[in-house]
Enzyme design. Structure first.
Site, short mmCIF file in Angstrom:
data_model
loop_
_atom_site.label_atom_id
_atom_site.label_comp_id
_atom_site.label_asym_id
_atom_site.label_seq_id
_atom_site.Cartn_x
_atom_site.Cartn_y
_atom_site.Cartn_z
N GLY A 512 0.80 -1.23 0.00
CA GLY A 512 0.00 0.00 0.00
C GLY A 512 0.82 1.27 0.00
N THR A 622 5.16 5.15 12.69
CA THR A 622 4.15 4.18 12.25
C THR A 622 4.82 2.91 11.72
OG1 THR A 622 4.00 5.27 10.09
CG2 THR A 622 2.38 5.91 11.76
N GLY A 690 7.78 -2.90 1.34
CA GLY A 690 6.70 -3.24 2.27
C GLY A 690 7.22 -3.49 3.67
N GLY A 692 4.52 -3.88 6.45
CA GLY A 692 3.41 -4.30 7.30
C GLY A 692 3.42 -5.77 7.69
N GLU A 693 4.12 -6.57 6.92
CA GLU A 693 4.13 -8.00 7.21
C GLU A 693 5.53 -8.52 7.55
OE1 GLU A 693 0.62 -9.54 4.29
OE2 GLU A 693 2.30 -8.54 3.37
#
Ligand code: FES
Ligand code: FES
Lengths: 732, 171
Positions: A512, A622, A690, A692-693
């Site tokens: 994202g 974040t 990425g 987030g994972e």
């Protein structure tokens, strides 16, 4: 106008040249005040005029047909408006990115808990009572509920690979391990249950839902209902967690839409927590055989990962268990195999880090076993096996800071104090151990569009249908645009989660921020070009800071360059050949210190550190939270999380938050996260990857490796609950 | 049935189905959606509010049982621009991600800090008597009824620790 880029070549680092200095800074989330004061409004929380409430009815058989729904059994109950069961109902949610309806129909039951009807009433209490009172008759058929004994087993071509001769290499090697690990079914369990409010305006449907990927969800919902996507608008400005479970349109959205149309009034359907467990997605259980062989130097000569997973009939998704194993370590003899058992259990789909989340649990523990067999430090073993080129395709790697993450983590964590011999450190009744594991998560870029508007008053707006599911999108896009346009972050607003806005790929696959961020970046480049022209300099000369433009000996406040009104530009990013020419991934290293109780076998995590490199970090605060969250998921996978299916009918026994044990506050120490400075030019024009994972990948293995180091018990059946640890401890 | 509730200092007269939980009365009938529903079974803490100063799971109690009680929800302790110190701490320490468990965390912490000040021991307290020092472990134990699937626990503990210290210093 639109500024377009296809990623066919590594990109220059424009963001290292800008002047504002806000990108990457640990800024607070702009929507934070709304969230902490209860003013952020989530899907189920809109009160529409004349809205009715629907409650889903679930199948209580595992396979068969619904013969009769006895509407009369509830129609006379107070407030009941309708009992609806429709052939357009979804059997299960759409898989992430499907963009089309999943298997439909409410008459054929494929798993226990499948939504088969919705009861609508004036109030929630009335609907719930009636739904639970509804009498349903079934024709029951024999079900396959056990993945180990299922009669139908598929072997998808894309998951099989044979390279060299693994059996011979295993036989010849001085050091080898051949071990089987299992991981149980897990559940995303986002704190906000799936919810939809459907409202029709003539032919047009507005759905307020809790979804991750709106562009696809809109197409899925339209396809499910048999209407044009032009007539569907989905709004998801706030999503109370997704973790994969809200990737695809789910049964409650379609049920609400059908009911709202039939009744001519808005209908809200919120899944009960039990329905979220049963009727959304589960992560498949896995059984994984790992084979590793190494030469006398500890260099891999063979690597194999063969797994069995499961899913419903008709679902093409299968857990990509070996996703990271393909690119992470070398070894010329390789074998990958996958079997997909067809079972009558809740649909299997993507749950945070599909593939890595479970594949790395097995691989990284097996690497720990190999390190011991070869007499090597586990970090050294990993460093010796970082391949120069992709061991299967031969392509090059983009930025890859794995070795640096391992070294930095070892230094920060005090790895040198670990005894390679298990069971050497004891504090009272607690045995203390250290463990580590690699983190790796494949990086993916996806087509994205975004619109940026720069106003004469020195404020800017960035708009896309991209969602923020806790991922930090509001913060990140705001900072990116502020950086590009030379504005303080407070002057930029991000508007998200509305299919009327330019489409992005949504929140999933960790793509994202890079994808939608790149689209916003491109839009800003277009605006910078316009500003440069107005000012009379080149785009390269232009410098924007705090609302002032300078360049080529010229200087002007932005307002002077915007006398014709706002500047509006769209950015459009499309993945290109760099995706094929480079093996791209985010990397990291996990370290865990655990205490294992010598009497009870209980494990407590005492310290945990993750060091990560994921290209440019867009907001350090974040990003850190994303990694911490993933690491806690690793603790859950290692120690507590396990869905139990009843062996007789496959129903989920522990379908609530009391019995499915997500980690609670006391299970989690203060988690330390560090980022290494990295730029990945092949990934995208903002050099990010990425995140987030990434944090979950390998985290659980570090914990289980620490258990072994603490007490010498090697648990190969996740989660490492106390009974399994205790079984290996010496008698008192 | 008609009942009168005292919420955030306002008296509200409602005509409710007797089955209505206090949580649903807030969410469905009063537009106070800050209190969240994560499970409706007392298992997650997202619905935590204060009743007469004590934290409870509002999904586990019927609205009809709270005539004359003093009810405080997240909307009653601060709003954007005028946040309570604990709310500001959650923003600064990123003690949330999706934000769905957050109002419950904050209400729970608000009451928890007072419980500790009153000397209530917990499972991890070294002694059943005497003052409670809100160590990270004490905070974590006392907040373990509030699940956070985003797992913002590190920031949650930091925000609460800071607010408790500020509260202590203000005495
Ligand atoms: S909603 Fe009340 S505890 Fe979960
Ligand atoms: S912030 Fe998402 S569940 Fe806590």
């Amino acid at each position: 106008m639109t500024t377009y880029l296809k990623m066919d070549a590594p990109q220059p680092r424009h963001l290292d040249e800008t002047a504002q200095g806000v990108l990457g800074a640990p800024q607070d989330r702009p929507e934070g005040p709304l969230k902490v004061s209860g003013r952020a409004v989530y899907a189920a929380e809109h009160e529409l005029d004349n809205m009715a409430d629907g409650f889903l009815v679930r199948a209580t058989i595992s396979k068969g047909r619904v013969v009769r729904i006895d509407e009369a059994s509830v129609k006379a109950m107070p407030g009941v408006l309708a009992v609806i069961s429709d052939e357009r109902f979804l059997r299960n949610p759409a898989q992430g990115g499907a963009g089309a309806a999943p298997v439909q129909g409410a008459a054929e039951v494929a798993y226990f808990g499948q939504p088969i009807a919705v009861v609508v009433a004036e109030t929630f209490e009335q609907a719930r009572h009636a739904a639970r009172s509804l009498k349903v008759e079934y024709a029951v058929e024999e079900a396959d509920v056990d993945p180990e004994t299922a009669s139908k087993v598929d072997t998808p071509d894309r998951r099989q690979l044979d390279q060299g001769d693994i059996a011979a290499a295993m036989g010849d090697a001085p050091h080898a391990v051949d071990v089987t690990y299992t991981t149980p079914v897990q559940s995303s369990a986002p704190m906000e249950p799936h919810a939809s409010i459907a409202e029709w305006d003539g032919d047009r449907l507005i759905l307020r839902g809790s979804y991750q990927m709106l562009k696809f969800n809109r197409a899925e919902l339209a396809d499910s209902l048999g209407i044009s996507a032009q007539n569907v608008r989905i709004l998801s400005p706030y999503v109370g967690g997704g973790f994969g479970s809200k990737l695809g349109i789910a049964p409650e959205a379609v049920a609400a839409s059908i009911a709202a149309q039939e009744l001519g009034r808005p209908v809200r359907v919120v899944m009960a927590r039990q329905q979220v467990f049963e009727g959304t997605m589960r992560r498949s259980e896995t059984r994984q055989r790992i084979r590793l062989a190494a030469d006398t130097e500890g260099r891999l000569t063979a690597l194999g990962q063969e797994d069995r997973v499961s899913n419903l009939v008709g679902e093409s998704f299968s857990e990509p268990t070996a996703q990271a194993t393909h690119f992470l370590y070398g070894g010329e003899n390789r074998r990958f195999k996958q079997e997909v058992a067809r079972v009558n259990r809740t649909c299997a789909g993507s749950v945070r880090a599909p593939g890595e989340a479970v594949g790395m649990l097995a691989l990284e523990c097996a690497m720990d076993e190999l390190a011991e067999a070869a007499g090597l430090d586990p970090i050294e073993l990993r460093k010796r096996n970082i391949p120069d080129l992709h061991p299967e395709s031969g392509i090059q790697y983009s930025a890859r800071s794995l070795a640096a993450c391992l070294d930095e983590g070892a230094r920060r964590f005090g790895w040198s104090e670990r005894s390679p011999e298990p069971g050497q450190r004891r504090e009272g009744e607690w045995l203390i151990g250290l463990g580590m594991a690699t983190a790796a998560r494949a990086n993916v870029l996806s087509e994205a569009q975004a619109r940026v508007t720069l106003h004469p008053d020195g404020t800017a707006l960035v708009e896309t249908d991209m969602t923020d599911i806790g991922t930090g999108t509001y913060a990140v896009l705001r900072q990116l645009v502020a950086e590009m346009l030379g504005l303080p972050s407070e002057k930029v607003e991000a508007r998200l989660g509305d299919t009327d806005l330019p489409p992005g790929p949504g929140s999933g696959g960790s793509w994202g921020a890079s994808s939608s961020g790149s689209a916003a970046f491109l839009a800003c480049r277009g605006i910078r070009q316009m500003l440069a022209t107005k000012l009379g300099c080149t785009a390269d000369e232009l410098r924007l800071q705090d609302g002032t433009a300078t360049g080529g000996n010229l200087r002007a406040p932005l307002a002077d360059l915007l006398t014709d009104g706002p500047m509006v530009e769209e950015g459009h990013l499309v993945p290109g050949t760099t995706a094929k020419e480079f093996s791209q991934a985010s990397y990291g290293a996990h370290f865990a210190e655990v205490a294992v109780n010598a009497t009870t076998g209980e494990t407590r995590v005492r310290r945990m550190l993750g060091v990560f490199a994921a290209g440019r970090i867009l907001n350090e605060k974040t990003a850190r939270s994303q990694c911490q969250g993933g690491m806690v998921w690793g603790i859950g996978a290692a120690l507590t999380e396990e869905i139990a299916h009843d062996p007789r009918d496959g129903h989920i026994v522990n379908r609530d938050l009391a019995e499915y044990h997500v980690p609670v506050n006391l299970d989690v120490p203060q988690i330390e996260v560090a980022f290494l400075d990295e730029r990945d030019d092949a990934a995208c024009p903002i050099q990010s990857k990425g995140i987030g994972e990434l944090g979950i990948s390998g985290a659980g293995a570090a914990v289980v490796n620490a258990i072994y180091n603490a007490c010498g018990v090697r648990v190969r059946e996740y989660p490492a609950t106390l009974d399994k640890v205790l079984a290996g401890l010496p008698a008192l | 049935m008609e009942i009168t509730l005292d919420i955030n200092g306002d008296r509200q007269v409602l005509d409710l189905d007797p089955r209505t939980s206090l949580l649903d009365a807030l969410r469905h009938h009063l537009g106070l959606t800050g209190s969240k529903k994560g499970c409706d079974h007392g298992q997650c803490g997202a619905c935590t509010i204060l009743v007469n100063g004590r934290r409870i799971n509002s999904c586990l109690t019927l609205a009809a049982m709270h005539e004359d009680d003093e009810i405080t929800t997240i909307e009653g302790i601060g709003r954007p621009g005028h946040l309570a110190p604990l709310q500001e701490g959650f923003v600064r320490h990123d003690g949330f991600q999706c934000g769905y468990c957050t109002p419950g965390q904050i209400m729970s912490a608000t009451a928890m800090i007072e419980e500790a000040r009153e000397g209530w021991p917990s499972y991890v307290s070294p002694s059943l008597e005497g003052d409670i020092e809100l160590s990270d472990e004490e905070i974590a134990e006392r907040m373990s009824g509030n699940l956070c699937r985003c797992a913002a626990y590190t920031g949650i503990v930091q925000a609460i620790r800071e607010a408790a210290e500020t509260r202590e210093a203000a005495e």
